[in-house]
Scaffold this motif. Sequence first.
Motif, PDB file in Angstrom:
ATOM      1  N   ALA A  34      -6.162  -5.909  12.352  1.00 48.92           N
ATOM      2  CA  ALA A  34      -5.268  -6.524  11.367  1.00 48.92           C
ATOM      3  C   ALA A  34      -5.332  -5.785  10.034  1.00 48.92           C
ATOM      4  CB  ALA A  34      -5.641  -7.995  11.179  1.00 48.92           C
ATOM      5  N   VAL A  35      -6.546  -5.346   9.654  1.00 47.62           N
ATOM      6  CA  VAL A  35      -6.674  -4.595   8.405  1.00 47.62           C
ATOM      7  C   VAL A  35      -5.905  -3.273   8.486  1.00 47.62           C
ATOM      8  CG1 VAL A  35      -8.311  -3.408   6.900  1.00 47.62           C
ATOM      9  CG2 VAL A  35      -8.853  -5.675   7.791  1.00 47.62           C
ATOM     10  N   MET A  36      -6.040  -2.579   9.609  1.00 46.34           N
ATOM     11  CA  MET A  36      -5.309  -1.318   9.771  1.00 46.34           C
ATOM     12  C   MET A  36      -3.806  -1.551   9.754  1.00 46.34           C
ATOM     13  SD  MET A  36      -7.511   1.010  12.459  1.00 46.34           S
ATOM     14  CE  MET A  36      -7.798  -0.259  13.686  1.00 46.34           C
ATOM     15  N   GLN A  37      -3.356  -2.639  10.388  1.00 51.74           N
ATOM     16  CA  GLN A  37      -1.934  -2.937  10.372  1.00 51.74           C
ATOM     17  C   GLN A  37      -1.442  -3.206   8.954  1.00 51.74           C
ATOM     18  OE1 GLN A  37       0.183  -2.891  13.043  1.00 51.74           O
ATOM     19  NE2 GLN A  37       1.834  -3.234  11.542  1.00 51.74           N
ATOM     20  N   THR A  38      -2.255  -3.923   8.168  1.00 56.57           N
ATOM     21  CA  THR A  38      -1.878  -4.205   6.781  1.00 56.57           C
ATOM     22  C   THR A  38      -1.805  -2.930   5.955  1.00 56.57           C
ATOM     23  OG1 THR A  38      -2.930  -6.374   6.943  1.00 56.57           O
ATOM     24  CG2 THR A  38      -2.524  -5.508   4.735  1.00 56.57           C
ATOM     25  N   LEU A  39      -2.781  -2.040   6.137  1.00 59.89           N
ATOM     26  CA  LEU A  39      -2.771  -0.778   5.396  1.00 59.89           C
ATOM     27  C   LEU A  39      -1.568   0.075   5.764  1.00 59.89           C
ATOM     28  CD1 LEU A  39      -6.575   0.160   5.549  1.00 59.89           C
ATOM     29  CD2 LEU A  39      -5.307  -0.733   3.589  1.00 59.89           C
ATOM     30  N   LEU A  40      -1.243   0.089   7.042  1.00 57.75           N
ATOM     31  CA  LEU A  40      -0.087   0.874   7.464  1.00 57.75           C
ATOM     32  C   LEU A  40       1.214   0.269   6.929  1.00 57.75           C
ATOM     33  CD1 LEU A  40      -1.091   1.672  11.151  1.00 57.75           C
ATOM     34  CD2 LEU A  40      -1.089   3.228   9.192  1.00 57.75           C
ATOM     35  N   ASP A  41       1.294  -1.053   6.884  1.00 56.84           N
ATOM     36  CA  ASP A  41       2.488  -1.691   6.320  1.00 56.84           C
ATOM     37  C   ASP A  41       2.646  -1.355   4.836  1.00 56.84           C
ATOM     38  OD1 ASP A  41       3.110  -2.804   8.747  1.00 56.84           O
ATOM     39  OD2 ASP A  41       2.151  -4.733   8.326  1.00 56.84           O
ATOM     40  N   LEU A  42       1.504  -1.364   4.110  1.00 56.12           N
ATOM     41  CA  LEU A  42       1.559  -1.002   2.689  1.00 56.12           C
ATOM     42  C   LEU A  42       1.998   0.443   2.506  1.00 56.12           C
ATOM     43  CD1 LEU A  42      -1.688  -2.749   1.358  1.00 56.12           C
ATOM     44  CD2 LEU A  42       0.694  -3.443   0.978  1.00 56.12           C
ATOM     45  N   ALA A  43       1.483   1.323   3.374  1.00 59.88           N
ATOM     46  CA  ALA A  43       1.875   2.732   3.266  1.00 59.88           C
ATOM     47  C   ALA A  43       3.353   2.928   3.585  1.00 59.88           C
ATOM     48  CB  ALA A  43       1.013   3.571   4.211  1.00 59.88           C
ATOM     49  N   ARG A  44       3.877   2.151   4.534  1.00 62.84           N
ATOM     50  CA  ARG A  44       5.301   2.266   4.864  1.00 62.84           C
ATOM     51  C   ARG A  44       6.177   1.799   3.713  1.00 62.84           C
ATOM     52  NH1 ARG A  44       7.364  -0.761  10.163  1.00 62.84           N
ATOM     53  NH2 ARG A  44       6.059   0.872  11.103  1.00 62.84           N
ATOM     54  N   ARG A  45       5.749   0.725   3.046  1.00 60.19           N
ATOM     55  CA  ARG A  45       6.547   0.213   1.934  1.00 60.19           C
ATOM     56  C   ARG A  45       6.427   1.073   0.679  1.00 60.19           C
ATOM     57  NH1 ARG A  45       4.829  -5.009   3.970  1.00 60.19           N
ATOM     58  NH2 ARG A  45       3.077  -4.979   2.499  1.00 60.19           N
ATOM     59  N   ASP A  46       5.337   1.838   0.590  1.00 57.35           N
ATOM     60  CA  ASP A  46       5.123   2.682  -0.587  1.00 57.35           C
ATOM     61  C   ASP A  46       4.817   4.107  -0.125  1.00 57.35           C
ATOM     62  OD1 ASP A  46       4.713   3.670  -3.092  1.00 57.35           O
ATOM     63  OD2 ASP A  46       2.745   2.717  -3.383  1.00 57.35           O
ATOM     64  N   PRO A  47       5.824   4.865   0.289  1.00 58.58           N
ATOM     65  CA  PRO A  47       5.570   6.216   0.808  1.00 58.58           C
ATOM     66  C   PRO A  47       4.923   7.141  -0.205  1.00 58.58           C
ATOM     67  CG  PRO A  47       7.801   5.477   1.315  1.00 58.58           C
ATOM     68  CD  PRO A  47       7.238   4.511   0.317  1.00 58.58           C
ATOM     69  N   GLY A  48       5.077   6.890  -1.475  1.00 60.37           N
ATOM     70  CA  GLY A  48       4.505   7.776  -2.477  1.00 60.37           C
ATOM     71  C   GLY A  48       3.134   7.336  -2.951  1.00 60.37           C
ATOM     72  N   GLY A  49       2.474   6.438  -2.245  1.00 62.34           N
ATOM     73  CA  GLY A  49       1.171   5.947  -2.669  1.00 62.34           C
ATOM     74  C   GLY A  49       0.073   6.962  -2.457  1.00 62.34           C
ATOM     75  N   ASP A  50      -1.154   6.517  -2.764  1.00 61.02           N
ATOM     76  CA  ASP A  50      -2.328   7.386  -2.638  1.00 61.02           C
ATOM     77  C   ASP A  50      -2.704   7.519  -1.165  1.00 61.02           C
ATOM     78  OD1 ASP A  50      -4.620   8.813  -2.867  1.00 61.02           O
ATOM     79  OD2 ASP A  50      -5.646   7.450  -4.249  1.00 61.02           O
ATOM     80  N   THR A  51      -2.294   8.637  -0.577  1.00 60.88           N
ATOM     81  CA  THR A  51      -2.567   8.843   0.845  1.00 60.88           C
ATOM     82  C   THR A  51      -4.060   9.021   1.119  1.00 60.88           C
ATOM     83  OG1 THR A  51      -0.416   9.934   1.024  1.00 60.88           O
ATOM     84  CG2 THR A  51      -1.950  10.233   2.851  1.00 60.88           C
ATOM     85  N   ARG A  52      -4.770   9.665   0.210  1.00 57.07           N
ATOM     86  CA  ARG A  52      -6.200   9.910   0.406  1.00 57.07           C
ATOM     87  C   ARG A  52      -6.980   8.599   0.504  1.00 57.07           C
ATOM     88  NH1 ARG A  52      -9.596  13.686   2.408  1.00 57.07           N
ATOM     89  NH2 ARG A  52     -11.698  13.384   1.529  1.00 57.07           N
ATOM     90  N   THR A  53      -6.679   7.676  -0.384  1.00 55.40           N
ATOM     91  CA  THR A  53      -7.373   6.378  -0.343  1.00 55.40           C
ATOM     92  C   THR A  53      -7.043   5.629   0.941  1.00 55.40           C
ATOM     93  OG1 THR A  53      -7.282   6.259  -2.752  1.00 55.40           O
ATOM     94  CG2 THR A  53      -7.682   4.204  -1.562  1.00 55.40           C
TER      95      THR A  53
END
Length: 360
Positions: free
Chosen positions: A157-176
């Motif tokens: 569930a945590v990984m799914q949440t992180l991936l959802d956040l990354a999808r909604r914010d493509p320009g976010g901090d990829t390294r983190t």
Amino acid sequence: MGRAPGLSVRLRLTLSYAGFLMVAGTLLLATVWVFLLRYVPDSTYLGPGPFSPTRSDLMDAFVPRAAQAMAFLLVFGLVGGWFLAGRMLAPLTRITSATRRAASGSLSHRIDLEGRQDEFRELADSFDAMLARLEAHVAEQQRFAANASHELRTPLAVMQTLLDLARRDPGGDTRTLLDRLYVVNGRAIDLTEALLVLSRADQRSFTRERVDLSLLAEEATETLLPLAEQRGIVLETSGDVAPAIGSPSLLLQLTTNLVHNAIVHNLAEGGTVRVTTSVRPETVELTVENTGDVLDPRRVPTLAERFRRGSERIHADHVGAGLGLAIVASITEAHDGALTLAPGPAGGLCVTVRLPLAPA
């Protein structure tokens, strides 16, 4: 498996009782007949004196009575045998009924056969003990499956949440994001490997060979020495050669889990871990003792339960899956050993594993 229908056990016992009674009656009547023939002449004596019966007269009088007696014995044997067989097989009927209920999935019932100790009582008691073990095992497996599903669902569930956040914010901090995914995925992998070790130990699907626990203790401490130095923990290893019979990989996993648990659940600074091996007349012992917080003696025996975390002893930087001591307990049981957990007088935990001594 389909089988052709046959006579019931009660009917076969009835026929056996009746047949035995008929054979015994026939032998008895034959003995009487032979005994009487010795004193009966072949022909009538016509001289002076009382009349003497002949063998033909004896046969006319004896045979009908013997036939009546045999008919009575046959009826008596069938009726009495049917009644006695029913009384004797009554416990077997209860056992069969309990077996059918167990086959349908009900494990909570017991036979509880009354009476003195005999073969049926021993069978019923053994069946009740088997049902109790099966019920406890099924309940444990159900709890384990539920806990495992919950534990695995959390990192997913945590990984799914992180991936959802990354999808909604493509320009976010990829390294983190990658660092967080790496940590969560590593925890899921560790949990899966722990579950596989537990399954292997529970099924006892391993090859047994001669193992020296003292060498395993040295290998485990050398492997975990960097972790101990990082946390400021002093590792002490001592003891005698302790030969046992078992799986080297599983026993190494057991030793590593104990040492790792002792390092992680220790004092924040200046802690120690002592690993010792010893030999008894019939067993070998591996003892891992560490410093730490004072533990509640009532909670210590529960620490080896699956997915049980000693929350009072866990630091914020290491949560774990709650399977470390559970794996130790499972491996110990698979090797016909005994596990003892005791709180240290000044804090910490002392864990002792006793395994059968390997023959010379």
